[in-house]
Enzyme design. Structure first.
Site, PDB file in Angstrom:
ATOM      1  N   THR A  30       0.840  -1.203   0.000  1.00 32.05           N
ATOM      2  CA  THR A  30       0.000   0.000   0.000  1.00 32.05           C
ATOM      3  C   THR A  30       0.873   1.250   0.000  1.00 32.05           C
ATOM      4  O   THR A  30       0.678   2.161  -0.803  1.00 32.05           O
ATOM      5  CB  THR A  30      -0.947  -0.022   1.216  1.00 32.05           C
ATOM      6  OG1 THR A  30      -1.589  -1.298   1.260  1.00 32.05           O
ATOM      7  CG2 THR A  30      -1.990   1.066   1.112  1.00 32.05           C
ATOM      8  N   HIS A  69     -10.281  -1.081   4.214  1.00 37.73           N
ATOM      9  CA  HIS A  69      -9.070  -0.869   3.413  1.00 37.73           C
ATOM     10  C   HIS A  69      -9.552  -0.505   2.010  1.00 37.73           C
ATOM     11  O   HIS A  69      -9.458  -1.310   1.074  1.00 37.73           O
ATOM     12  CB  HIS A  69      -8.242  -2.150   3.412  1.00 37.73           C
ATOM     13  CG  HIS A  69      -6.834  -1.992   2.893  1.00 37.73           C
ATOM     14  ND1 HIS A  69      -6.405  -0.884   2.191  1.00 37.73           N
ATOM     15  CD2 HIS A  69      -5.757  -2.828   2.978  1.00 37.73           C
ATOM     16  CE1 HIS A  69      -5.136  -1.045   1.861  1.00 37.73           C
ATOM     17  NE2 HIS A  69      -4.715  -2.212   2.336  1.00 37.73           N
TER      18      HIS A  69
HETATM   19  N1   CP Z   1      -2.454  -5.545   0.679  1.00 41.47           N
HETATM   20  C1   CP Z   1      -1.823  -4.778   1.599  1.00 41.47           C
HETATM   21  O1   CP Z   1      -2.427  -3.936   2.290  1.00 41.47           O
HETATM   22  O2   CP Z   1      -0.483  -5.031   1.712  1.00 41.47           O
HETATM   23  P1   CP Z   1       0.512  -4.242   2.661  1.00 41.47           P
HETATM   24  O3   CP Z   1       0.108  -4.536   4.094  1.00 41.47           O
HETATM   25  O4   CP Z   1       1.878  -4.742   2.324  1.00 41.47           O
HETATM   26  O5   CP Z   1       0.326  -2.772   2.381  1.00 41.47           O
END
Ligand code: CP
Length: 306
Positions: free
Chosen positions: A52, A129
Site C-alpha cells: 500500500t 481498506h
Molecule cells: N495488501 C496490503 O495492504 O499489503 P501491505 O500490508 O503490504 O500494504
C-alpha cells in the site's frame, strides 16, 4: 475537498469512472507522467506495509509528483505522544494529499476531520481498506470483464480481515453477486457485516468451513492470511494459521476460469506451487494497485488530463 474512508464514499458511477481512468492509465501511462508535477503526497504509516505504501509512492512518482512521509509510528512524533489530529494539521502545511494507515479503527477519519488536504484511509485496524478494494474491483473487472453476476469465495480470516469487509461492502452494490464465506468457526465474518451488509442487501450468501466444498462453484477465490497482529494470544494464532492451504491438488477442484486473488502478503495459505497456475492473479492484482491509486490521486486532487 473529498476524503476516502470507505469504498461507499464513492457512488457506483464515481467508482466506475476511477476504474475507467485506471484502465486508461494502464494503456497509456505516458499521458499522465506530468499530471501531478509540483504536488506532494504524504504517506503516514503507523503500521507496517509493503504494497500500500510503496504503490501509493510509485503512483505519485508516476504522475510526476513527489512523496514524503514515515513508515512506522516509532519514526514519527507519535512516539512522543503527538495526536493524529495534530499530526495531520501539520502535514496539511507540507503536502497536497495524504494516505494514512493506522492500527486503530477510525484514526484516518479523525485525521480527515482535522485536515486541510484530502486524506485516504490506507487501512484502519480490522475495519476498512478502501484502496485495496479499488484494486480488487479493478482486477476483477479487468480479468473477468464484469463486477456483477459472479460467485466469489472469501476464504481465511474473515473476522479480522479488513480487505474482506471493504470488498463485501463494495460488491453488494452489483447485481447477481453470490458470496461463499469460507472460514473456521472462530474466524467467521463479524455479525455487523453478515447482518447489516450481506443480509440487508438481499444477495445470496452461505458460510462453509471446507474450501474443497466451495471451489467448484467459484468464479473468484479471494484468499486471505490469518491476521497475526490482531490476535490476543499467540496460541490461538498458531492453531489457526495453517487452517487453509491452497495447493495444486485443491486447484484441480476449481473451474478453468476461476481466478485466485489475494491482497498479499501471503504467509502459508497459498502454496508457491500455485504461482505458476494461469489462474493465480495475485501479482497482477498488486500491479493494478498502482494504476488505481494513480486514478484515485488524480480524482481527489481534481486533476484533469486531456
Ligand atoms: N495488501 C496490503 O495492504 O499489503 P501491505 O500490508 O503490504 O500494504
Amino acid at each position: 475537498m473529498r476524503h476516502l474512508m470507505s469504498p461507499l464514499d464513492l457512488s457506483v458511477e464515481e467508482l466506475d469512472r476511477i476504474l475507467d481512468l485506471a484502465n486508461d492509465i494502464e494503456a497509456d501511462p505516458g499521458k499522465y507522467a506530468h499530471a501531478c508535477e509540483g504536488k506532494k503526497l504524504a504517506t503516514l504509516f503507523y503500521e507496517p506495509s509493503t504494497r500500500t505504501r510503496l504503490s501509493f509512492e510509485a503512483a505519485m512518482l508516476n504522475l510526476g509528483g513527489s512523496v514524503l512521509g514515515f513508515s512506522s509510528a516509532d519514526s514519527s512524533s507519535a512516539a512522543k505522544g503527538e495526536s493524529v489530529a495534530d499530526t495531520i494539521r501539520v502535514i496539511s502545511c507540507y503536502a497536497d494529499i495524504a494516505a494514512m494507515r493506522h492500527p486503530k479503527e477510525g484514526a484516518p477519519l479523525v485525521a480527515a476531520l482535522h485536515s486541510r488536504i484530502p486524506v485516504i484511509n490506507a487501512g484502519d485496524g480490522g475495519h476498512q481498506h478502501p484502496t485495496q478494494t479499488l484494486t480488487d474491483l479493478l482486477t476483477i473487472r479487468s480479468l473477468k470483464g464484469r463486477l456483477g453476476n459472479i460467485t466469489i469465495g472469501l476464504c481465511g480470516d474473515l473476522k479480522f480481515g479488513r480487505t474482506v469487509h471493504s470488498l463485501i461492502n463494495a460488491l453488494v452494490r452489483y447485481e447477481g453477486v453470490r458470496f461463499i464465506l469460507i472460514s473456521p468457526e472462530e474466524l467467521r465474518i463479524p455479525d455487523y457485516v453478515r447482518e447489516d451488509v450481506l443480509r440487508r442487501s438481499g444477495h445470496e450468501f452461505k458460510e462453509v468451513i471446507r474450501l474443497e466444498e466451495a471451489l467448484p462453484e467459484l468464479d473468484i477465490l479471494y484468499m486471505t492470511r490469518v491476521q497475526k497482529e490482531r490476535f490476543f494470544n499467540e496460541e490461538d494464532y498458531v492453531r489457526m494459521k495453517d487452517f487453509y492451504i491452497l495447493d495444486k491438488a485443491k486447484m484441480k477442484l476449481a473451474g478453468p476460469d476461476m481466478m485466485v486473488l489475494h491482497p498479499l502478503p501471503r504467509v502459508n495459505e497459498i502454496s508457491v506451487e500455485v504461482d505458476a497456475d494461469p489462474r493465480a492473479a495475485y501479482f497482477r492484482q498488486a500491479q493494478y494497485g498502482v494504476y488505481v491509486r494513480m486514478a484515485l490521486i488524480l480524482t481527489l486532487l481534481e486533476v484533469k488530463v486531456c
